[in-house]
Design an enzyme around this catalytic site. Sequence first.
Site, PDB file in Angstrom:
ATOM      1  N   MET A  28       0.824  -1.211   0.000  1.00  0.00           N
ATOM      2  CA  MET A  28       0.000   0.000   0.000  1.00  0.00           C
ATOM      3  C   MET A  28       0.858   1.262   0.000  1.00  0.00           C
ATOM      4  O   MET A  28       0.482   2.287  -0.593  1.00  0.00           O
ATOM      5  CB  MET A  28      -0.939   0.004   1.207  1.00  0.00           C
ATOM      6  N   ASP A  84      -1.312  18.204 -10.689  1.00  0.00           N
ATOM      7  CA  ASP A  84      -1.442  19.536 -10.094  1.00  0.00           C
ATOM      8  C   ASP A  84      -0.403  20.509 -10.649  1.00  0.00           C
ATOM      9  O   ASP A  84      -0.716  21.675 -10.916  1.00  0.00           O
ATOM     10  CB  ASP A  84      -1.292  19.444  -8.573  1.00  0.00           C
TER      11      ASP A  84
END
Length: 264
Positions: free
Chosen positions: A112, A127
């Site tokens: 993860m 972004d």
Amino acid sequence: MTLTHLNANGEARMVDVADKPESRREAKATGAIHMHPATLQRLVEGQMPKGDVLATARIAAIQGAKRTHELIPLCHALPLSKVEVDFALDDARSCVHVTAQCRLNGRTGVEMEALTAVSVACLTLYDMCKAVDKDMVIDSIQLEQKSGGASGNYYRTTPIVTGQGGSGEVSLGTLSSAGEPCVRVKCLAELRERLGVGEINVPFQRMASTDIGGLKAALKDMDSRFAGLDEGRTLCAVNQVMAGDATPLTADDEVAFFPPVTGG
């Protein structure tokens, strides 16, 4: 199948790993963000309004990996010993490939953390570039391999053309079975860029013969792009030792294909 994140009442819970033995845990994940060619060119030239895109994305990815437990509810807080993030600029596909590798000595895996690092890197790239390109697409975020722990090692199998993607696009096939004898294949330098494949896994059961010649044939059957491996200008090494078509292979061997001149 037992879902370890559910208790007897079907309620979510954090798995208690206190009694598990510590071991070296590693995981590698990849992903990509596609953009307009002009956007990628501006990124390469350092012309984005927000500054150094890749450096910012790398720092964000490392921070994301370390804070995975704050983002994914049932993950443990882990003392990561390594978070490595790499970027590969792909002019042919007009995208940035992201790779993240995480490592620790501990009682639970770092899959993860690696996946979070890739996800945060891709989001940061978006972004940083969105002022000039809002059409960007993030895709193919996936676990490539993991090692350590009771479940053993895992490697994603070789990419196979499915016909479902766009022109020239390679889609992934099914996952390899745990413990299945495989050969790890790396494509280096210009060969990696041309094929769009960096590291793959070939099960022995797909090879007519357990040597380099059999491996090449299996790769070609999986994806016609690998037909170029038969060209005289492609070199081969097994476990970092130069090899030829008759060189025998055993389980977990690492085979590297590369052009005559490469920087590694």
